[in-house]
Design a protein around this motif. Sequence first.
Motif, PDB file in Angstrom:
ATOM      1  N   GLN A 195       0.829  -1.201   0.000  1.00 41.17           N
ATOM      2  CA  GLN A 195       0.000   0.000   0.000  1.00 41.17           C
ATOM      3  C   GLN A 195       0.866   1.253   0.000  1.00 41.17           C
ATOM      4  O   GLN A 195       0.533   2.255  -0.653  1.00 41.17           O
ATOM      5  CB  GLN A 195      -0.932  -0.030   1.213  1.00 41.17           C
ATOM      6  N   LEU A 196       1.967   1.204   0.736  1.00 37.52           N
ATOM      7  CA  LEU A 196       2.891   2.351   0.722  1.00 37.52           C
ATOM      8  C   LEU A 196       3.452   2.553  -0.681  1.00 37.52           C
ATOM      9  O   LEU A 196       3.536   3.694  -1.175  1.00 37.52           O
ATOM     10  CB  LEU A 196       4.020   2.104   1.717  1.00 37.52           C
ATOM     11  N   ALA A 197       3.840   1.470  -1.354  1.00 39.30           N
ATOM     12  CA  ALA A 197       4.369   1.592  -2.715  1.00 39.30           C
ATOM     13  C   ALA A 197       3.323   2.152  -3.660  1.00 39.30           C
ATOM     14  O   ALA A 197       3.613   3.017  -4.503  1.00 39.30           O
ATOM     15  CB  ALA A 197       4.856   0.221  -3.198  1.00 39.30           C
ATOM     16  N   SER A 198       2.070   1.690  -3.531  1.00 38.79           N
ATOM     17  CA  SER A 198       1.003   2.207  -4.393  1.00 38.79           C
ATOM     18  C   SER A 198       0.803   3.697  -4.175  1.00 38.79           C
ATOM     19  O   SER A 198       0.647   4.469  -5.140  1.00 38.79           O
ATOM     20  CB  SER A 198      -0.290   1.439  -4.114  1.00 38.79           C
ATOM     21  N   GLU A 199       0.836   4.132  -2.927  1.00 36.63           N
ATOM     22  CA  GLU A 199       0.662   5.558  -2.634  1.00 36.63           C
ATOM     23  C   GLU A 199       1.811   6.385  -3.196  1.00 36.63           C
ATOM     24  O   GLU A 199       1.595   7.468  -3.752  1.00 36.63           O
ATOM     25  CB  GLU A 199       0.542   5.730  -1.124  1.00 36.63           C
ATOM     26  N   ARG A 200       3.054   5.883  -3.105  1.00 39.10           N
ATOM     27  CA  ARG A 200       4.198   6.625  -3.640  1.00 39.10           C
ATOM     28  C   ARG A 200       4.099   6.745  -5.162  1.00 39.10           C
ATOM     29  O   ARG A 200       4.363   7.812  -5.734  1.00 39.10           O
ATOM     30  CB  ARG A 200       5.502   5.920  -3.264  1.00 39.10           C
ATOM     31  N   PHE A 201       3.741   5.665  -5.833  1.00 42.02           N
ATOM     32  CA  PHE A 201       3.667   5.713  -7.296  1.00 42.02           C
ATOM     33  C   PHE A 201       2.503   6.578  -7.759  1.00 42.02           C
ATOM     34  O   PHE A 201       2.596   7.239  -8.808  1.00 42.02           O
ATOM     35  CB  PHE A 201       3.521   4.292  -7.847  1.00 42.02           C
ATOM     36  N   ARG A 202       1.412   6.596  -7.008  1.00 44.47           N
ATOM     37  CA  ARG A 202       0.299   7.475  -7.396  1.00 44.47           C
ATOM     38  C   ARG A 202       0.684   8.937  -7.228  1.00 44.47           C
ATOM     39  O   ARG A 202       0.318   9.779  -8.052  1.00 44.47           O
ATOM     40  CB  ARG A 202      -0.942   7.138  -6.559  1.00 44.47           C
ATOM     41  N   ARG A 203       1.403   9.252  -6.177  1.00 43.29           N
ATOM     42  CA  ARG A 203       1.874  10.629  -6.014  1.00 43.29           C
ATOM     43  C   ARG A 203       2.824  11.012  -7.134  1.00 43.29           C
ATOM     44  O   ARG A 203       2.840  12.161  -7.591  1.00 43.29           O
ATOM     45  CB  ARG A 203       2.567  10.776  -4.664  1.00 43.29           C
ATOM     46  N   LEU A 204       3.603  10.049  -7.595  1.00 44.56           N
ATOM     47  CA  LEU A 204       4.545  10.313  -8.675  1.00 44.56           C
ATOM     48  C   LEU A 204       3.856  10.374 -10.029  1.00 44.56           C
ATOM     49  O   LEU A 204       4.409  10.923 -10.987  1.00 44.56           O
ATOM     50  CB  LEU A 204       5.621   9.219  -8.672  1.00 44.56           C
ATOM     51  N   GLY A 205       2.640   9.811 -10.140  1.00 45.39           N
ATOM     52  CA  GLY A 205       1.951   9.742 -11.423  1.00 45.39           C
ATOM     53  C   GLY A 205       2.395   8.568 -12.265  1.00 45.39           C
ATOM     54  O   GLY A 205       2.107   8.533 -13.467  1.00 45.39           O
ATOM     55  N   ASN A 206       3.077   7.587 -11.678  1.00 41.44           N
ATOM     56  CA  ASN A 206       3.558   6.406 -12.397  1.00 41.44           C
ATOM     57  C   ASN A 206       2.473   5.341 -12.330  1.00 41.44           C
ATOM     58  O   ASN A 206       2.402   4.537 -11.393  1.00 41.44           O
ATOM     59  CB  ASN A 206       4.863   5.895 -11.780  1.00 41.44           C
ATOM     60  N   ALA A 207       1.604   5.300 -13.336  1.00 47.78           N
ATOM     61  CA  ALA A 207       0.457   4.390 -13.302  1.00 47.78           C
ATOM     62  C   ALA A 207       0.878   2.933 -13.421  1.00 47.78           C
ATOM     63  O   ALA A 207       0.278   2.052 -12.801  1.00 47.78           O
ATOM     64  CB  ALA A 207      -0.519   4.750 -14.423  1.00 47.78           C
ATOM     65  N   ALA A 208       1.898   2.649 -14.224  1.00 48.10           N
ATOM     66  CA  ALA A 208       2.302   1.254 -14.439  1.00 48.10           C
ATOM     67  C   ALA A 208       2.739   0.599 -13.133  1.00 48.10           C
ATOM     68  O   ALA A 208       2.305  -0.501 -12.785  1.00 48.10           O
ATOM     69  CB  ALA A 208       3.428   1.188 -15.475  1.00 48.10           C
ATOM     70  N   GLU A 209       3.619   1.278 -12.387  1.00 49.32           N
ATOM     71  CA  GLU A 209       4.078   0.708 -11.130  1.00 49.32           C
ATOM     72  C   GLU A 209       2.969   0.707 -10.080  1.00 49.32           C
ATOM     73  O   GLU A 209       2.926  -0.184  -9.227  1.00 49.32           O
ATOM     74  CB  GLU A 209       5.280   1.498 -10.617  1.00 49.32           C
ATOM     75  N   ALA A 210       2.056   1.664 -10.141  1.00 48.30           N
ATOM     76  CA  ALA A 210       0.934   1.678  -9.206  1.00 48.30           C
ATOM     77  C   ALA A 210       0.036   0.463  -9.421  1.00 48.30           C
ATOM     78  O   ALA A 210      -0.488  -0.121  -8.464  1.00 48.30           O
ATOM     79  CB  ALA A 210       0.130   2.976  -9.352  1.00 48.30           C
ATOM     80  N   VAL A 211      -0.141   0.064 -10.678  1.00 48.21           N
ATOM     81  CA  VAL A 211      -0.933  -1.136 -10.977  1.00 48.21           C
ATOM     82  C   VAL A 211      -0.260  -2.372 -10.392  1.00 48.21           C
ATOM     83  O   VAL A 211      -0.904  -3.243  -9.794  1.00 48.21           O
ATOM     84  CB  VAL A 211      -1.142  -1.281 -12.497  1.00 48.21           C
ATOM     85  N   VAL A 212       1.072  -2.468 -10.555  1.00 47.70           N
ATOM     86  CA  VAL A 212       1.807  -3.609 -10.000  1.00 47.70           C
ATOM     87  C   VAL A 212       1.612  -3.683  -8.489  1.00 47.70           C
ATOM     88  O   VAL A 212       1.317  -4.747  -7.922  1.00 47.70           O
ATOM     89  CB  VAL A 212       3.304  -3.500 -10.354  1.00 47.70           C
ATOM     90  N   ALA A 213       1.766  -2.552  -7.818  1.00 50.68           N
ATOM     91  CA  ALA A 213       1.613  -2.529  -6.358  1.00 50.68           C
ATOM     92  C   ALA A 213       0.186  -2.864  -5.958  1.00 50.68           C
ATOM     93  O   ALA A 213      -0.034  -3.545  -4.944  1.00 50.68           O
ATOM     94  CB  ALA A 213       2.020  -1.154  -5.817  1.00 50.68           C
ATOM     95  N   CYS A 214      -0.793  -2.425  -6.721  1.00 50.72           N
ATOM     96  CA  CYS A 214      -2.191  -2.713  -6.414  1.00 50.72           C
ATOM     97  C   CYS A 214      -2.476  -4.205  -6.540  1.00 50.72           C
ATOM     98  O   CYS A 214      -3.178  -4.789  -5.706  1.00 50.72           O
ATOM     99  CB  CYS A 214      -3.091  -1.905  -7.333  1.00 50.72           C
ATOM    100  N   VAL A 215      -1.922  -4.848  -7.581  1.00 50.61           N
ATOM    101  CA  VAL A 215      -2.107  -6.298  -7.747  1.00 50.61           C
ATOM    102  C   VAL A 215      -1.473  -7.054  -6.586  1.00 50.61           C
ATOM    103  O   VAL A 215      -2.073  -7.973  -6.011  1.00 50.61           O
ATOM    104  CB  VAL A 215      -1.510  -6.759  -9.088  1.00 50.61           C
ATOM    105  N   LEU A 216      -0.265  -6.674  -6.223  1.00 50.67           N
ATOM    106  CA  LEU A 216       0.411  -7.350  -5.117  1.00 50.67           C
ATOM    107  C   LEU A 216      -0.317  -7.141  -3.796  1.00 50.67           C
ATOM    108  O   LEU A 216      -0.390  -8.045  -2.957  1.00 50.67           O
ATOM    109  CB  LEU A 216       1.847  -6.854  -5.021  1.00 50.67           C
ATOM    110  N   SER A 217      -0.863  -5.950  -3.599  1.00 48.62           N
ATOM    111  CA  SER A 217      -1.635  -5.696  -2.390  1.00 48.62           C
ATOM    112  C   SER A 217      -2.874  -6.586  -2.344  1.00 48.62           C
ATOM    113  O   SER A 217      -3.220  -7.140  -1.295  1.00 48.62           O
ATOM    114  CB  SER A 217      -2.042  -4.220  -2.324  1.00 48.62           C
ATOM    115  N   GLY A 218      -3.544  -6.744  -3.483  1.00 47.65           N
ATOM    116  CA  GLY A 218      -4.696  -7.637  -3.533  1.00 47.65           C
ATOM    117  C   GLY A 218      -4.329  -9.080  -3.279  1.00 47.65           C
ATOM    118  O   GLY A 218      -5.073  -9.823  -2.623  1.00 47.65           O
TER     119      GLY A 218
END
Length: 1020
Positions: free
Chosen positions: A322-345
């Motif tokens: 969740q921390l990684a997803s929040e960092r990538f969303r703040r950065l605007g990096n959608a690709a890495e945010a998707v990866v973090a979201c899948v792993l969180s799920g």
Amino acid sequence: MLTLIADRFLRLADERTIDLATAERVIVRVEPAQCRAAQQEWSSARAAQLGVAAPATLIDFGLLGCGERFEAYRAATQESQQGTAAEAAVARQAVGQAVEWLDQAQPYSPRILCARGAGVGWLEQLAREIRLRGFISVNVSLLPGGGRSDASIRLQPEHWPLLSARAIVLLDHRDDGLESASLSLAFITLATANVHEAAAIVRVGSSGKTELCLHSGLDGDGLLPGPLRPEPLVTRAAESRGAYGDTRRARLVVDSRATALLEEASRWAARGRHAAAERTLRAALAAFDRRNDLFRAGESGMLLGRLLLERGRAAEAQSPFQLASERFRRLGNAAEAVVACVLSGLAETDDGKLEHAERTLRAAYSAAAALQSPDAVQSAAVALARNLYWQKRSADALALMEQGALEDAEGDVVRYWCLMSRLRLETGKLDQASQCAGRAREKGNSSSDPGTEGRIRLAQARIQAALGDTDALTFHVRAGLAAARAAHLPLAAAKLRVALIEGLLNAGQIARARAVAARTKLGGKAPLPALLRQRIDALAQEMTRAERSTSTRGLASPIGAPSCPIGHLDRVTELLSACHEVEDERGALNAAALAVRKQTGALAAGIFGAPEADTVDAAPFGLAGTIAAGIARRCVELTYAIRPEAGTSGVEGAVPIHHLGRTIGALACRWTIEGPRNADDVLGFMRLAAAACAPLVQIVLARDSFPLGDPADGVELVGSSAGIEDVRRLIARAANAPFTVLIEGETGAGKELVARAIHRTGCRRERPFCALNCAALTEELVDAELFGYMKGAFTGAASDRLGLFEGADKGTVFLDEVGELSARAQAKLLRVLQEGEIRRIGENFTRPIDARLIAATNRPLKAEADAARFRRDLLYRLDVIRIHVPPLRERIDDIPGLAAGFWRRATERIGSKAVLGPGALSALARYDWPGNVRELQNVLMALAVAVPARGIVSAAAMPSAIARAARPEARETLDSARRRFEARFVRAALAQSAGHRGQAAAALGVSRQGLAKLMQRLQI
């Protein structure tokens, strides 16, 4: 105080009201509703005013609950957007198409609509239709990162409770459209707000004619068409790795001291030093956060989360993801945010938070599709399907996984096929599960990653566990454990051991399963995810229950009632007598149900088998009175006893029926509204009855699993493989054709059965079918058998005799092993085929005949003609319609059906009640069957005599040759494979030449001495 009005308008604390669909200020009036007639008049008047340009244009109206109604107006400060009547009509038509498309979209599929040049109030009309269908419209500009700096408000965390657990439709009306990365981030943002997002509808404004583009899910190329385009960073991230690949392959950038910590952590993880790797990653994460390096902080969080997830610490892994997803969303990096979201799920799923994980993964799936990355879509879909599987929604998971674009993606394709194998296995389709595991093996052969090898071995082990083949199961588990040790993946090793214990329980090897669990300390204090821990606890209960069911001292269930008081042994004796005095299993179950009803004082009692599908009721095997199957179905699903409880037709209770560690049915009873006098005593007796009836229920289930169906259209060909289906199609085409038929196939493959099927389905079926084995004829008997003779034609001809062709007048002549005819007999047969007439021995005139000829051979006649052993002109006469009957080893899928039919006929002839178990069928399917169907039939007839007259036949009762072939072989070397191939090739050449070594040597291209040396080396 924040208030959401009519699922569309947000009233803020300062009394401002925002339309969530357009992100603009509106005026909303709320007033009490009136009587029905006045309310209908009000609704008609407001419907006529809807969208009409005015100082305050009405954009929506309706009821709020039962006592209030509302009217919403566009603020007077907004510019009028009134257009022509034609533009308004086009807008209404576009709204209708969009709503219809939204209703028809498939579940778990992101939906994107692009409308260009939409006219007056299009977005407002669409938002009203969406609201009436239960969705909440949210403009993308209201979300963080929405891209509009002039938005009057942005949704903040304090607003999320208003949208929690709701279905959201994303809207956008900017002229420049919405980029794929922004849309992807919007989905993930909604996921963090605990929102059920259902669709994304994007409006791209432009001048010109109105145009709609509707896209549902992925197209044939796995990408979303339309104006969405991936950013370069998205493409680079998608090519660099899958959504949740191996920890040691994560992208690291070596440019600072903190980044060196990431490299050091990867080295520790590769060596299995997980504790050191965890400390290093936490230090790196803190260092990157201090420097505000969002990208590397997110990378560190994902590496730390993967490390914890692989160690079985799913609860702790959620926070780094969740921390990684929040960092990538703040950065605007959608690709890495998707990866973090899948792993969180994935971590939430392993931790047992299935519903919340489903929302997270659905958002990740939609976000990956918006990014137009097929690999990311595949990874998100696999994670979502796995979550649905654990929620016992296998049908939904299969529907999601069977999308063509997912299968064609090149991401983590091994994980995709392994999950497909498990889903097929869950639905009972073992052949399809085996094919999916084979695809996983095919895709994983090019990978040197031991973790991939472990996943493939786990899929193969689960198939063998379902089959009850403990030898193959042990082989795959050992190979998988070796791969897990090489990859330093303790969680993968635990899953393999669980599969081993499940397979041993299915095979009835309870003591061995208990020893494996104790030796590996599977239920110890090692960190395990909640789902796996629950499965291990369930296995422990199953082992305890199975051990108690085999002992006369303990038959207790989770309810804790006594098994049966000592003073009631007479009731037990009567029950056991009812189970064993009746010869037929169903009759015995009916007698047992009658005894249970008598001893428990019930109005009705029933013994039910487990249903084959989720939508099918339990099958009644024994009934005494009338009782519904609903209580039995619930008992089977719960796998434990249900105390007597009030139902629609009285008081009902049930206990499960267990056999070999599986729940195979339930025993249910129905009493009057007063219920039983002593519930504990009654339940104890019902458990005894369930244990006594378990073998009978298993036998009925095994016997009914392969019913012997009636031949379709008279064609008694059993099987559903591709080879036998081709034979059926050729039979249908050849049945009414007036030409000769040549049937080729190995000995025992069923050539005569095919010939009879052709005759039975053709226009000559009312006339005789005359068969003759040419290999059994001597040179002197050929003329007499085929053409007949006159009285006195030779010594012993005491009367006239019809030949085969005359006896089959207007019927069919079947010549088996036609290749064995002598040259003289071949010439006479050619004459008959050419002229259509015969001459009896002793006559000097010919007789016309009308008989169709079907010939069969176990050797290729073309090769015989090339060797000058068969007339080539006769071959051309015979080979008009050719049917090749495949050997049994090429149609393994047909073996269960054939075995069931042969076994039923054999046991009926000798009065046996034994049934073939799954282990026996597995052993039969792994044998090569050189004698084909005839050998299978003979083996089963001999087995029916050798085994006891009752019970289930296991793999141990198979003949030694079949038992040896059923054992899985270790990986062989190139020399052993070459030796096995040469032996098989030489044997085939000797069989084709009928044992003539000179002819076999010529066919092999070696000398006779060379063949002798080859046979000696191969021990033939």
